[in-house]
Design an enzyme around this catalytic site. Structure first.
Site, PDB file in Angstrom:
ATOM      1  N   ASP A  89       1.937   5.360  -5.265  1.00 23.86           N
ATOM      2  CA  ASP A  89       1.192   6.585  -4.966  1.00 23.86           C
ATOM      3  C   ASP A  89       2.071   7.800  -5.265  1.00 23.86           C
ATOM      4  O   ASP A  89       2.819   8.271  -4.414  1.00 23.86           O
ATOM      5  CB  ASP A  89       0.750   6.582  -3.495  1.00 23.86           C
ATOM      6  N   HIS A 146      -9.933   4.743  -1.510  1.00 26.25           N
ATOM      7  CA  HIS A 146      -9.034   4.984  -0.378  1.00 26.25           C
ATOM      8  C   HIS A 146      -9.726   5.914   0.609  1.00 26.25           C
ATOM      9  O   HIS A 146     -10.610   6.688   0.251  1.00 26.25           O
ATOM     10  CB  HIS A 146      -7.730   5.619  -0.857  1.00 26.25           C
ATOM     11  N   ASN A 188     -10.411   0.316   1.106  1.00 26.54           N
ATOM     12  CA  ASN A 188      -9.471   0.298   2.231  1.00 26.54           C
ATOM     13  C   ASN A 188     -10.165   0.744   3.512  1.00 26.54           C
ATOM     14  O   ASN A 188     -10.859   1.767   3.517  1.00 26.54           O
ATOM     15  CB  ASN A 188      -8.294   1.234   1.956  1.00 26.54           C
ATOM     16  N   HIS A 231      -7.880  10.093   4.496  1.00 27.67           N
ATOM     17  CA  HIS A 231      -7.500   9.025   5.421  1.00 27.67           C
ATOM     18  C   HIS A 231      -7.898   9.410   6.845  1.00 27.67           C
ATOM     19  O   HIS A 231      -7.819  10.580   7.227  1.00 27.67           O
ATOM     20  CB  HIS A 231      -5.989   8.789   5.381  1.00 27.67           C
ATOM     21  N   ASP A 251       0.820  -1.209   0.000  1.00 26.40           N
ATOM     22  CA  ASP A 251       0.000   0.000   0.000  1.00 26.40           C
ATOM     23  C   ASP A 251       0.859   1.267   0.000  1.00 26.40           C
ATOM     24  O   ASP A 251       1.891   1.341   0.660  1.00 26.40           O
ATOM     25  CB  ASP A 251      -0.895  -0.036   1.252  1.00 26.40           C
ATOM     26  N   HIS A 252       0.419   2.266  -0.758  1.00 26.57           N
ATOM     27  CA  HIS A 252       0.960   3.634  -0.703  1.00 26.57           C
ATOM     28  C   HIS A 252       2.489   3.729  -0.755  1.00 26.57           C
ATOM     29  O   HIS A 252       3.141   4.067   0.238  1.00 26.57           O
ATOM     30  CB  HIS A 252       0.454   4.361   0.550  1.00 26.57           C
ATOM     31  N   GLU A 262      -1.457   9.080   6.679  1.00 23.91           N
ATOM     32  CA  GLU A 262      -1.367   7.646   6.906  1.00 23.91           C
ATOM     33  C   GLU A 262       0.071   7.203   6.713  1.00 23.91           C
ATOM     34  O   GLU A 262       0.668   7.455   5.655  1.00 23.91           O
ATOM     35  CB  GLU A 262      -2.295   6.870   5.956  1.00 23.91           C
ATOM     36  N   GLU A 270      -2.371   5.801  -7.916  1.00 23.38           N
ATOM     37  CA  GLU A 270      -3.262   6.840  -7.387  1.00 23.38           C
ATOM     38  C   GLU A 270      -3.092   8.120  -8.186  1.00 23.38           C
ATOM     39  O   GLU A 270      -1.976   8.566  -8.461  1.00 23.38           O
ATOM     40  CB  GLU A 270      -2.967   7.100  -5.900  1.00 23.38           C
TER      41      GLU A 270
END
Length: 503
Positions: A147, A268, A290, A229, A112-113, A185, A177
């Site tokens: 991302d 997200h 998510n 987030h 993730d990210h 986050e 993204e």
């Protein structure tokens, strides 16, 4: 029949075409796969348990910070090499690959990210993917996310293209993204960005599709529609999931696609969103949601409540309210209190729990009332059948009205026989006379026995008639509904919307 039965997906980590098959089915049927960020074997187990109990596919993902935690906070994690994050992500992947098949559900293993400054982390994981692919024919991870939403659009797309070229031979999925997700986050802090940056433009989505499609079909887009987030007070976050529908229509038109929803979208910043926001986003092609923040809170509450409720057993190793010499080991054993966190995290993920039955019933009733016409409801046919059946049973029940007359006539007949023909003895063939016992107590008709007999027959008639009517009415309704394509479509859409609400 659920998605797992229809798709025939293997238990354990999915790759390539199986990931595509799962996401395509979700987009077609109108539901999304929940994605949980895992930071330890404990959080992995909690989410796998929830997926197993719900018979659902699951996405397990590690962030850069979560991967470093999986390796251990005492390991060096330099900006140039991201040693701890690479080692932790690889360790988590091997652990999940080994344990997931036991739970019997498909798992998408994701990272993730990965922001621009974290690309060394992705490079290290792709090295591990390629090494694993040479030996096993599949990559170590199902998918990765890049991302670069803070970077210029051209740089974002061109960088992702280069990585997609590297991933394509392994049929590895790429999530990218475009449009910033607000909030903070895992060290990626977008709390101060301009609100206009939170909304992706349709031209950007088209540009991504045109750049990625010649290379690979294994990709999805986390588009911004106001996402943030974390969890915030109601009204502080303005989501516009309807933008995703406009993006789909724009891309379909420009590409000349026969699909109404050609794009795989990702949601997200889903924690704290309303049911209506989830429903609309998923209806526009969101296949992954998510929910990290909500799960972090759920995990904490289990441990917090355990400590609060057992505080007098956790102050010393020996001595508690049961006695000064009583040991407390069974209370402070990590396997006990960590398990409490797993339970509450699992409960947050598993929607089909007993305490949510009323909520699910309410959701179902809403869809019955708003999404279906009266003709679509089998209950109407069943009601008519039940009424007819009850009428038949009631006819039998009305016989009770004549029961008293029958009883009186039987009593008079018995009295006559008792006086005129009451047998008192029997003569045997040898001429010997043997007295007979008095059978009057056993054979005399009584009003209570007669009433009970007729009542049983009457109530039995009501039950049999009612059930027969219900079953035949339901069968008749089902036949008539399935013959009508429009009715069938409305019912299927209502059920899909119900599934979305459940998720």
């Amino acid at each position: 029949m659920g998605a797992l039965d229809e798709l025939n997906l293997p238990a354990g980590v999915l790759y390539g075409d199986d990931v595509l098959k799962l996401f395509a089915y979700a987009r077609e049927k109108g539901f999304a796969i929940p994605a949980a960020n895992v930071t330890s074997s404990s959080t992995v187990v909690a989410t796998l348990e929830a997926a197993r109990d719900a018979k659902s596919a699951i996405i397990l993902q590690t962030s850069q910070g979560g991967a470093a935690y999986f390796a251990g906070k005492g390991i060096k994690n330099s900006a140039e090499k991201q040693e701890a994050s690479v080692a932790g992500a690889v360790a988590a992947a091997h652990y999940i690959r080994s344990i997931a098949p036991i739970y019997g559900v498909p798992v998408v293993l994701h990272t993730d990210h990965c922001a621009k400054k974290l690309l060394p982390w992705l490079d290290g994981m792709l090295d591990a993917d390629e090494e694993f692919f040479k030996k096993n024919g599949v990559p170590l991870f199902s998918s990765h996310m890049i991302d670069l939403s803070e970077e210029p659009v051209e740089e974002n797309i061109s960088t992702c293209v280069e990585y997609l070229k590297r991933m394509a031979p392994m049929k590895q999925w790429l999530e990218m993204e475009i449009g910033i997700t607000g909030g903070e986050e895992d060290g990626v802090d977008n709390t101060g960005v301009d609100n206009s940056s939170l909304y992706t433009q349709p031209e950007d989505i088209l540009q991504i599709e045109q750049a990625f499609r010649p290379i690979s079909k294994y990709f999805s887009i986390a588009a911004g529609f106001g996402n943030v987030h974390g969890v915030y007070a109601p009204g502080n976050v303005r989501l516009h999931p309807e933008l995703l529908g406009k993006h789909q229509a724009y891309v379909a038109e420009k590409l000349g696609s026969s699909e109404a929803k050609p794009v795989f979208f990702v949601f997200h910043g889903g924690s704290g969103s309303t049911k209506e926001e989830y429903r609309e986003a998923i209806s526009h092609g969101v296949v992954k949601v998510n929910v990290d923040t909500d799960l972090q809170w759920a995990y904490l509450t289990g441990i917090r409540d355990y400590v609060v409720n057992n505080i007098d057993y956790l102050k010393t190793q020996v001595g508690n309210p049961e006695g000064a010499n009583k040991p407390n080991k069974k209370k402070y054993d990590p396997r006990v209190w960590v398990r409490e966190g797993e339970k509450t995290m699992k409960a947050r993920f598993a929607i089909f729990r007993n305490h949510l039955a009323a909520d699910l019933a309410k959701i179902g009733e809403e869809h019955l009332q708003h999404d279906l016409s009266a003709a679509d409801r089998v209950s109407r046919h069943a009601l008519i059948g039940s009424i007819l059946g009850l009428g038949l049973g009631l006819g039998l029940e009305l016989e009770l009205a004549g029961a008293r007359r029958i009883h009186m006539n039987r009593a008079k007949l018995w009295d006559t026989m008792r006086v005129v023909r009451k047998p008192i003895e029997v003569v045997l063939s040898n001429g010997r006379h043997e007295p007979l016992p008095d059978l009057e107590l056993y054979s005399r008709p009584t009003k209570w026995i007669d009433a009970a007999t007729y009542a049983a027959f009457g109530l039995g008639g009501l039950f049999v008639g009612g059930e027969t009517g219900f079953l035949t009415g339901t069968a008749s309704g089902a036949r008539s509904i399935t013959k009508d394509p429009e009715s069938r479509r409305r019912i299927e859409e209502a059920f899909w919307k119900f599934q979305i609400d459940v998720l």
